[in-house]
Design an enzyme around this catalytic site. Structure first.
Site, PDB file in Angstrom:
ATOM      1  CD  GLU A 128      36.672  41.024  44.702  1.00 32.74           C
ATOM      2  OE1 GLU A 128      36.345  41.363  45.851  1.00 32.74           O
ATOM      3  OE2 GLU A 128      37.808  41.193  44.241  1.00 32.74           O
TER       4      GLU A 128
ATOM      5  CD  GLU B 239      37.681  41.507  40.540  1.00 31.87           C
ATOM      6  OE1 GLU B 239      38.570  42.330  40.306  1.00 31.87           O
ATOM      7  OE2 GLU B 239      37.761  40.656  41.447  1.00 31.87           O
TER       8      GLU B 239
ATOM      9  CD  GLU C  61      34.846  30.891  45.403  1.00 27.36           C
ATOM     10  OE1 GLU C  61      33.743  31.351  45.764  1.00 27.36           O
ATOM     11  OE2 GLU C  61      35.631  31.528  44.685  1.00 27.36           O
TER      12      GLU C  61
ATOM     13  CE  LYS D 183      37.430  38.208  48.539  1.00 30.74           C
ATOM     14  NZ  LYS D 183      37.534  39.015  47.329  1.00 30.74           N
TER      15      LYS D 183
HETATM   16  P1  ADP Z   1      40.491  39.833  45.708  1.00 27.54           P
HETATM   17  O1  ADP Z   1      39.434  40.488  46.515  1.00 27.54           O
HETATM   18  O2  ADP Z   1      41.726  39.614  46.483  1.00 27.54           O
HETATM   19  O3  ADP Z   1      40.689  40.522  44.393  1.00 27.54           O
HETATM   20  P2  ADP Z   1      39.159  37.703  44.239  1.00 27.54           P
HETATM   21  O4  ADP Z   1      38.073  36.878  44.790  1.00 27.54           O
HETATM   22  O5  ADP Z   1      38.784  38.726  43.229  1.00 27.54           O
HETATM   23  O6  ADP Z   1      39.940  38.369  45.432  1.00 27.54           O
HETATM   24  O7  ADP Z   1      40.256  36.741  43.632  1.00 27.54           O
HETATM   25  C1  ADP Z   1      41.508  37.215  43.195  1.00 27.54           C
HETATM   26  C2  ADP Z   1      42.060  36.261  42.130  1.00 27.54           C
HETATM   27  O8  ADP Z   1      42.187  34.918  42.649  1.00 27.54           O
HETATM   28  C3  ADP Z   1      41.186  36.118  40.908  1.00 27.54           C
HETATM   29  O9  ADP Z   1      41.472  37.103  39.961  1.00 27.54           O
HETATM   30  C4  ADP Z   1      41.546  34.732  40.419  1.00 27.54           C
HETATM   31  O10 ADP Z   1      42.746  34.785  39.682  1.00 27.54           O
HETATM   32  C5  ADP Z   1      41.821  33.953  41.669  1.00 27.54           C
HETATM   33  N1  ADP Z   1      40.636  33.200  42.143  1.00 27.54           N
HETATM   34  C6  ADP Z   1      39.730  33.594  43.060  1.00 27.54           C
HETATM   35  N2  ADP Z   1      38.781  32.656  43.265  1.00 27.54           N
HETATM   36  C7  ADP Z   1      39.073  31.614  42.452  1.00 27.54           C
HETATM   37  C8  ADP Z   1      38.468  30.331  42.192  1.00 27.54           C
HETATM   38  N3  ADP Z   1      37.378  29.936  42.823  1.00 27.54           N
HETATM   39  N4  ADP Z   1      39.052  29.524  41.296  1.00 27.54           N
HETATM   40  C9  ADP Z   1      40.177  29.920  40.640  1.00 27.54           C
HETATM   41  N5  ADP Z   1      40.797  31.094  40.848  1.00 27.54           N
HETATM   42  C10 ADP Z   1      40.260  31.954  41.735  1.00 27.54           C
HETATM   43  P1  ADP Z   2      41.805  46.081  40.897  1.00 29.56           P
HETATM   44  O1  ADP Z   2      40.827  44.942  40.945  1.00 29.56           O
HETATM   45  O2  ADP Z   2      41.240  47.443  40.714  1.00 29.56           O
HETATM   46  O3  ADP Z   2      42.969  45.800  40.070  1.00 29.56           O
HETATM   47  P2  ADP Z   2      43.407  45.466  43.142  1.00 29.56           P
HETATM   48  O4  ADP Z   2      42.887  44.230  43.782  1.00 29.56           O
HETATM   49  O5  ADP Z   2      44.645  45.374  42.354  1.00 29.56           O
HETATM   50  O6  ADP Z   2      42.223  46.118  42.356  1.00 29.56           O
HETATM   51  O7  ADP Z   2      43.532  46.585  44.242  1.00 29.56           O
HETATM   52  C1  ADP Z   2      43.487  47.948  43.899  1.00 29.56           C
HETATM   53  C2  ADP Z   2      44.174  48.731  44.950  1.00 29.56           C
HETATM   54  O8  ADP Z   2      43.463  48.618  46.162  1.00 29.56           O
HETATM   55  C3  ADP Z   2      45.563  48.264  45.216  1.00 29.56           C
HETATM   56  O9  ADP Z   2      46.311  49.376  45.553  1.00 29.56           O
HETATM   57  C4  ADP Z   2      45.380  47.325  46.388  1.00 29.56           C
HETATM   58  O10 ADP Z   2      46.569  47.261  47.126  1.00 29.56           O
HETATM   59  C5  ADP Z   2      44.264  48.008  47.138  1.00 29.56           C
HETATM   60  N1  ADP Z   2      43.386  47.096  47.857  1.00 29.56           N
HETATM   61  C6  ADP Z   2      42.495  46.234  47.357  1.00 29.56           C
HETATM   62  N2  ADP Z   2      41.823  45.622  48.323  1.00 29.56           N
HETATM   63  C7  ADP Z   2      42.285  46.108  49.481  1.00 29.56           C
HETATM   64  C8  ADP Z   2      41.971  45.892  50.852  1.00 29.56           C
HETATM   65  N3  ADP Z   2      41.039  45.050  51.241  1.00 29.56           N
HETATM   66  N4  ADP Z   2      42.660  46.567  51.777  1.00 29.56           N
HETATM   67  C9  ADP Z   2      43.609  47.447  51.406  1.00 29.56           C
HETATM   68  N5  ADP Z   2      43.927  47.708  50.138  1.00 29.56           N
HETATM   69  C10 ADP Z   2      43.296  47.055  49.179  1.00 29.56           C
HETATM   70 MG    MG Z   3      39.340  40.749  42.916  1.00 35.65          MG
END
Ligand code: ADP
Ligand code: ADP
Ligand code: MG
Length: 681
Positions: free
Chosen positions: A288, A275, A200, A116
């Protein structure tokens, strides 16, 4: 083009990829663990190779095992699905070393976007708007506090290696920042083996809106509109839609162009998703990039008519994209509901077991996919489409080893209201029994006025269901329609019964026309007048409802027309009526004669057994940690033990202050639902 591809995944996404490959005339190879010998993806593939025991880290994600399956079958390319090895640069490298194509982006792009902090820096350099914050690493809790103050609360503390909603915490104060830093760091170390943390700004009233991009290896790239994924529970998506009800054309275009600029800056090929988090003023910030096919990709396919898996395969085979940006049209509205094997009535804890019944609604194709030679089998039918991407089958087992998502139900319509209405009816006709699942919760969200209005943020579920979900309450008018249906259906049951008891001549007469329906805490006295085509149900206040249906006693699904509108009920016969499920409500309808109803009112209510002094196991799983001993005093909220199920550690806490009298289980025990873990004095 490839002759044979291997799908290094399981469940619905493996099945999804196989469908497209088959349509393209490509042979498919499935891989499977011991737990998946009879799984749907194994049945669907042309060949299948066993890769190890049930836990994914001993089978599906062991690179050497997957490589062996490739060598054994001669597969020329691999589609990784999502999760598992899809974003693993070492896997992409192992494939390259043996001359096998990876149906995904180049290794360099996976690496750059997999972290990230790195990806945020690259995004900023490519001119993409990023969330304000500190881009460096954070050493300790005091530094976390200092940086949080500089950014200004609230802030989001995040693991650089994070994913799947893990390793992140919101902080509103110095204390939160201190605790959040440590919690994220621990979670990241445990989940990702990498505890680097950054901070952030937390964007308030945030929406999660993402852009689908698609690039070939010849320098061509397009963006395929956005998906709104704001309906999340604990940062995990539950309902997604395309387009977003919030974006205007100018914002859509700006986001799309930035997403594509980032993809091109890292030499991206294949399908990928950028995203963004979007605030209430339509300011958008990069979150990300997911360098893989996304779970929710079907909603994009439904409004663009483009099969993303097909394009991924073609790009991997070296083909050029067959369309340019100005040929991409977004048509209509699509929504996706993720069906999870988790029990909404037990705080969404994972549920496992055998699917004693699994009957998704019938697929219907229409809209852009049908018009452009879509890959869904059924013929177009009017202005709606229903698509269910699934990886399970009736009689199959939902095990505790994998992700709890069992299907993705999608609906398409010419506009948002039409798509939501099609989704409501599809959810009502989806029959799943044998495990806990979130169908009633999904139905409740579809009917929620705030969701229906499109006024949503990522906090929607937390704000609207602060105490969890205990079933939807139907509005009075809807309850009356269900009561009318129950009365008409019960009358059919009674006539059938009278007929079976042999009195052929007067069975209609023996079944009276006056009934009292007790339903959802209300009582409705009704009179039924039946004819050949249906029944007219008259309520005590004079309201009349016409009920027609082809329902027969014994059928578990009733499609009715009540008072001029469709009603779909899941039906289970009970002694004096039915259990009826519709629109997220789970009701018992007692249908009695006026005399029986009078007597029923005199019956005392049965009290449920007192289980308040027991800690019952809420889900099948493995006991991994017990934090207390017999004789210990515990406080309300104190952690008692940890159960692992479906890759999640679930901490069970004390419901109130008390003393542990007895512990019935040990670490390593496999537990079933309602096993008594501990007893309190
Ligand atoms: P992941 O890799 O677990 O998907 P993300 O960075 O995409 O992590 O964040 C997952 C969710 O967390 C986002 O869909 C959003 O709902 C929330 N989120 C992440 N960063 C922020 C932020 N800076 N402010 C508000 N919500 C956030
Ligand atoms: P999407 O953004 O496609 O909805 P999700 O964050 O819901 O993605 O994750 C999609 C799939 O990948 C899920 O099955 C989740 O459990 C898995 N996943 C996402 N990030 C990781 C990770 N860092 N390690 C293991 N599994 C992950
Ligand atoms: Mg995400």
């Amino acid at each position: 083009m490839f002759d044979k591809i291997l799908i290094a995944n399981r469940g619905e996404i493996a099945c999804r990829v196989i469908k497209t490959a088959r349509r393209m005339g490509i042979e498919t190879v499935a891989i499977y663990s011991d737990a998946d010998r009879a799984a749907l993806h194994v049945q669907m593939a042309d060949e299948a190779v066993h890769v190890g025991p049930p836990p994914a880290n001993q089978s599906y994600i062991v690179i050497e095992n997957v490589m062996r399956a490739i060598r054994e079958t001669g597969a020329e390319a691999v589609h990784p699905g999502y999760g598992f090895l899809s974003e693993n640069p070492a896997f992409a490298e192992a494939l390259a070393a043996e001359g096998v194509a990876f149906i995904g982006p180049p290794k360099g792009a996976i690496e750059a976007m997999g972290d990230k902090i790195t990806s945020k820096k690259l995004a900023a350099e490519a001119g993409v708007s990023t969330v304000p914050g500190y881009m460096g690493l954070i050493g300790d809790a005091e530094e976390a506090v200092r940086i949080s103050r500089e950014i200004g609360y609230p802030v989001m503390i995040k693991a650089s290696a994070g994913g799947g909603g893990k390793g992140m915490r919101i902080a509103w104060s110095d204390d939160d920042a201190r605790e959040g830093f440590q919690a994220s760091k621990n979670e990241a170390a445990a989940s990702f083996g990498d505890d680097r943390i950054f901070i952030e700004k937390f964007i308030t009233r945030p929406r999660h809106i993402e852009i689908q991009v698609l690039c070939d290896a010849h320098g061509n790239g397009v963006f395929l509109g956005e998906r709104e994924c704001s309906i999340q529970r604990r940062n995990q998506k539950v309902i997604e839609e395309a387009p977003s009800p919030f974006l205007d054309e100018a914002t859509r275009k700006a986001m799309g162009e930035q997403a594509l600029a980032l993809a091109q800056a890292v030499g991206y090929t294949s399908a990928g998703t950028v995203e963004f988090i979007v605030d209430g003023e339509r300011n958008f910030y990069f979150l990300e990039m997911n360098t893989r096919l996304q779970v929710e990709h079907p909603v994009t396919e439904l409004i663009t008519g483009i099969d993303l898996v097909e394009q991924m395969i073609r790009v991997a085979a070296g083909e050029k994209l067959p369309f340019s940006q100005d040929e991409i049209r977004l048509d209509g509205w699509a929504v996706e509901s993720r069906l999870y094997a988790e029990d909404p009535y037990r705080n969404f804890l994972p549920s496992t077991g055998r699917l004693t019944r699994y009957r998704p609604p019938e697929a219907v194709a229409a809209g852009p996919l049908a018009a452009r030679g879509n890959w869904l089998e059924p013929a177009p039918e009017g202005d709606r489409a229903v698509r269910n991407d699934t990886g399970v089958h009736e009689g199959g087992e939902i095990s505790m080893y994998y992700d709890p998502m069992i299907a993705k139900l999608c609906a398409w319509g010419p506009d948002r209201d039409a798509a939501l209405q099609t989704m409501r009816e599809a959810l009502d006709s989806f029959e799943i029994e044998g495990i806990g699942h979130n169908l009633p919760f999904l139905s409740a969200v579809m009917d929620h006025p705030r969701f229906a209005s499109g006024d949503i943020t990522t906090a929607f579920i937390a704000e609207e269901y602060p105490d969890g979900f205990s079933g939807a309450d139907l509005p009075e008018a809807e309850l009356r329609r269900v009561a009318a249906a129950a009365a008409a259906m019960y009358r059919v049951v009674e006539i059938r019964r009278a007929r079976i008891s042999g009195r052929m001549d007067n069975h209609e007469r023996r079944v009276g026309s006056d009934w009292v329906v007790a339903l959802g805490g209300a009582e409705f006295a009704v009179t039924i007048e039946a004819d050949r085509a249906g029944a007219t149900v008259r309520f005590a206040d004079g309201e009349e409802m016409r009920v027609t249906s082809d329902w027969q006693p014994g059928a578990t699904l009733a499609r009715l027309d009540v008072a001029g509108a469709p009603l779909v009920l899941k039906v289970e016969k009970r002694a004096t009526g039915f259990r009826l499920r519709t629109r997220g409500a789970d009701l018992v309808a007692h249908v009695r004669t006026p005399r029986q109803a009078e007597l029923a009112r005199l019956m005392p209510e049965k009290a449920p057994p007192d289980t308040s002094r027991l800690l019952l196991c809420p889900m099948p799983g493995l006991m991994v940690k017990i934090d207390v001993s017999e004789g210990d005093d515990v406080e309300e909220g104190q952690a008692l033990c940890t159960i692992e199920a479906m890759k999640m550690e679930n901490i069970l806490r004390a419901a109130r202050k008390g003393v542990v009298a007895k512990i019935n289980v040990a670490v390593g025990d496999n537990l079933a639902v309602d096993d008594v873990i501990m007893e309190f004095e």
